[in-house]
Design a protein around this motif. Structure first.
Motif, mmCIF file in Angstrom:
data_model
loop_
_atom_site.group_PDB
_atom_site.id
_atom_site.type_symbol
_atom_site.label_atom_id
_atom_site.label_comp_id
_atom_site.label_asym_id
_atom_site.label_seq_id
_atom_site.Cartn_x
_atom_site.Cartn_y
_atom_site.Cartn_z
ATOM 1 N N VAL A 106 -3.333 13.497 0.676
ATOM 2 C CA VAL A 106 -4.022 12.239 0.380
ATOM 3 C C VAL A 106 -4.534 11.572 1.655
ATOM 4 N N ALA A 107 -3.787 11.721 2.755
ATOM 5 C CA ALA A 107 -4.174 11.056 4.006
ATOM 6 C C ALA A 107 -5.321 11.756 4.719
ATOM 7 N N GLU A 108 -5.506 13.039 4.451
ATOM 8 C CA GLU A 108 -6.491 13.825 5.197
ATOM 9 C C GLU A 108 -7.899 13.237 5.180
ATOM 10 N N PRO A 109 -8.472 12.876 4.011
ATOM 11 C CA PRO A 109 -9.833 12.317 4.039
ATOM 12 C C PRO A 109 -9.925 10.961 4.737
ATOM 13 N N ILE A 110 -8.817 10.234 4.832
ATOM 14 C CA ILE A 110 -8.822 8.973 5.584
ATOM 15 C C ILE A 110 -8.957 9.263 7.065
ATOM 16 N N LEU A 111 -8.169 10.208 7.559
ATOM 17 C CA LEU A 111 -8.141 10.513 8.993
ATOM 18 C C LEU A 111 -9.414 11.207 9.468
ATOM 19 N N VAL A 112 -10.144 11.840 8.543
ATOM 20 C CA VAL A 112 -11.412 12.460 8.924
ATOM 21 C C VAL A 112 -12.421 11.412 9.372
ATOM 22 N N HIS A 113 -12.355 10.214 8.776
ATOM 23 C CA HIS A 113 -13.366 9.187 9.029
ATOM 24 C C HIS A 113 -12.861 8.017 9.879
ATOM 25 N N GLN A 114 -11.536 7.803 9.937
ATOM 26 C CA GLN A 114 -11.008 6.641 10.666
ATOM 27 C C GLN A 114 -9.689 6.993 11.348
ATOM 28 N N ARG B 246 2.263 3.851 10.381
ATOM 29 C CA ARG B 246 2.941 3.072 9.353
ATOM 30 C C ARG B 246 1.949 2.558 8.305
ATOM 31 N N ALA B 247 0.784 2.106 8.763
ATOM 32 C CA ALA B 247 -0.238 1.615 7.831
ATOM 33 C C ALA B 247 -0.749 2.751 6.943
ATOM 34 N N LEU B 248 -0.871 3.941 7.537
ATOM 35 C CA LEU B 248 -1.329 5.092 6.766
ATOM 36 C C LEU B 248 -0.314 5.459 5.683
ATOM 37 N N ARG B 249 0.962 5.379 6.018
ATOM 38 C CA ARG B 249 2.013 5.671 5.039
ATOM 39 C C ARG B 249 1.922 4.691 3.863
ATOM 40 N N ARG B 250 1.725 3.402 4.186
ATOM 41 C CA ARG B 250 1.607 2.397 3.120
ATOM 42 C C ARG B 250 0.372 2.646 2.261
ATOM 43 N N ARG B 251 -0.720 3.042 2.904
ATOM 44 C CA ARG B 251 -1.962 3.284 2.175
ATOM 45 C C ARG B 251 -1.805 4.462 1.206
ATOM 46 N N VAL B 252 -1.152 5.527 1.639
ATOM 47 C CA VAL B 252 -0.933 6.680 0.774
ATOM 48 C C VAL B 252 -0.076 6.288 -0.425
ATOM 49 N N GLU B 253 0.979 5.530 -0.189
ATOM 50 C CA GLU B 253 1.845 5.104 -1.294
ATOM 51 C C GLU B 253 1.105 4.168 -2.248
ATOM 52 N N GLU B 254 0.207 3.352 -1.694
ATOM 53 C CA GLU B 254 -0.610 2.471 -2.540
ATOM 54 C C GLU B 254 -1.532 3.296 -3.440
ATOM 55 N N ALA C 276 -6.277 10.511 -6.369
ATOM 56 C CA ALA C 276 -5.841 9.662 -5.251
ATOM 57 C C ALA C 276 -6.506 10.103 -3.956
ATOM 58 N N ARG C 277 -6.589 11.414 -3.752
ATOM 59 C CA ARG C 277 -7.256 11.922 -2.548
ATOM 60 C C ARG C 277 -8.731 11.522 -2.528
ATOM 61 N N ALA C 278 -9.394 11.590 -3.688
ATOM 62 C CA ALA C 278 -10.805 11.211 -3.749
ATOM 63 C C ALA C 278 -11.011 9.724 -3.473
ATOM 64 N N LEU C 279 -10.038 8.897 -3.864
ATOM 65 C CA LEU C 279 -10.149 7.447 -3.635
ATOM 66 C C LEU C 279 -9.818 7.046 -2.209
ATOM 67 N N ALA C 280 -9.159 7.929 -1.469
ATOM 68 C CA ALA C 280 -8.615 7.568 -0.155
ATOM 69 C C ALA C 280 -9.638 6.977 0.816
ATOM 70 N N PRO C 281 -10.846 7.550 0.967
ATOM 71 C CA PRO C 281 -11.786 6.989 1.949
ATOM 72 C C PRO C 281 -12.654 5.851 1.418
ATOM 73 N N ASN C 282 -12.243 5.226 0.303
ATOM 74 C CA ASN C 282 -12.997 4.114 -0.308
ATOM 75 C C ASN C 282 -14.429 4.511 -0.671
ATOM 76 N N PRO C 283 -14.577 5.507 -1.545
ATOM 77 C CA PRO C 283 -15.938 5.932 -1.913
ATOM 78 C C PRO C 283 -16.588 4.972 -2.890
#
Length: 320
Positions: free
Chosen positions: A114-122, A127-135, A165-172
């Motif tokens: 789930v975190a992978e597409p977030i880290l590709v762009h930002q 700790r914030a990433l962990r919270r975002r994945v759980e959200e 959840a993975r598709a939603l991760a980068p705020n599309p």
């Protein structure tokens, strides 16, 4: 006036095929398709296997390059976009694929998937990433503990929730859903459909759905396009297309949908034969070799789309 979220004009994708030492054939997978999707809308592409639906999805996701035509996103032609604009488009346009057993890496924990597409762009603090994945997992109905598990520990429906959840991760702003429930058990299809409807409303998403399940299309889409051999034969608001189909192919598709009535008899003539080959397309209307209503003009020139009602059009001479 607000531009369409996605606009496709004259889109073509032809695959060269070597047929011999001196001969080359061409597979015309997509052959001049045009449609648009408004912000917040759900547009469905339907048709038999091999009609070009998935090829259009790949073109929209920039997994294939078109042979001709253009794709615009929020008014920007992707063919002339800068590298930065293309990267931003890849963030805004995400996909949920058909098979949740094949679309998730079995070697990675859910947290990493789930975190992978977030880290590709930002860049995110750990700790914030962990919270975002759980959200994100909470949004799709999974507990925070799911983040530390592997895909094989989940059912098919749960895996598809992880994919969402993975598709939603980068705020599309735009999701391509390629047969999102066809690989799932019937008992959980409604749950995933309701989830997709809820997150569309919550995040103001625009959907392009690739499907052959007409019951799904009728339930979730606002507009529908019917494809046959790489072209759109009918397009319009879902309710109008389903209640007043104008193209013989659309009529035959809807007549083939099972009804819970043993006395039901479709009121359209049956079509016969298999879908033609994209290697050797028929002259005129591509559907005429199977059409029970075909007449002389159908065999000569392909009909242009003719307006039936507001926003509803069909490429058929019989519309006149």
């Amino acid at each position: 006036m607000t531009p369409p979220r996605l606009e496709i004009q004259g889109l073509k994708k032809h695959f060269p095929l070597k047929a011999g030492l001196f001969r080359r054939d061409t597979v015309k997978a997509v052959d001049g398709v045009s449609f648009s999707i408004a912000p917040g809308e759900t547009f469905a592409l339907v048709g038999e296997s091999g009609c070009g639906k998935t090829t259009i999805a790949k073109l929209v996701l920039l997994l294939e390059r078109p042979s001709a035509g253009c794709i615009r996103f929020d008014g920007q032609d992707l063919a002339t976009a800068t590298a930065a604009q293309v990267k931003d488009y890849r963030r805004q346009a995400q996909a949920v694929f058909q098979d949740p057993y094949a679309s998730l890496n079995p070697r990675l924990r859910v947290r990493t998937i789930v975190a992978e597409p977030i880290l590709v762009h930002q860049r995110w603090e750990k700790r914030a990433l962990r919270r975002r994945v759980e959200e994100l997992l909470g949004i799709v109905g999974l507990p925070p503990s799911a983040a530390d598990q592997y895909p094989h520990e989940f059912s098919g429906g749960q895996r598809q929730r992880i994919a969402i959840a993975r598709a939603l991760a980068p705020n599309p702003r735009f999701l391509v859903l390629d047969e999102p429930i066809s690989a799932l058990d019937v008992s959980i299809r409604a749950q995933v459909l309701n989830l997709l409807s809820d997150i569309q409303e919550q995040f103001q998403l625009t959907y392009l759905i690739i499907a052959h399940d007409l019951a799904l299309v009728e339930h979730i889409s606002t507009r529908v396009g019917v494809m046959y051999l790489g072209t759109l034969v009918e397009v319009g608001p879902t309710e109008q297309v389903f209640t007043h189909p104008s193209h013989p192919y659309t009529q035959a598709l809807l007549a083939a949908v099972p009804r819970p009535d043993p006395d039901f008899r479709p009121r359209v003539d049956a079509i016969h034969g298999e879908i033609g080959s994209a290697l050797n397309l028929p002259r005129g209307c591509k559907f005429h070799p199977r059409c029970p209503k075909a007449f002389a003009p159908c065999r000569v020139d392909p009909p242009a789309p003719r307006v039936v009602a507001g926003g509803h059009a069909a490429a058929c001479y019989l519309v006149e």
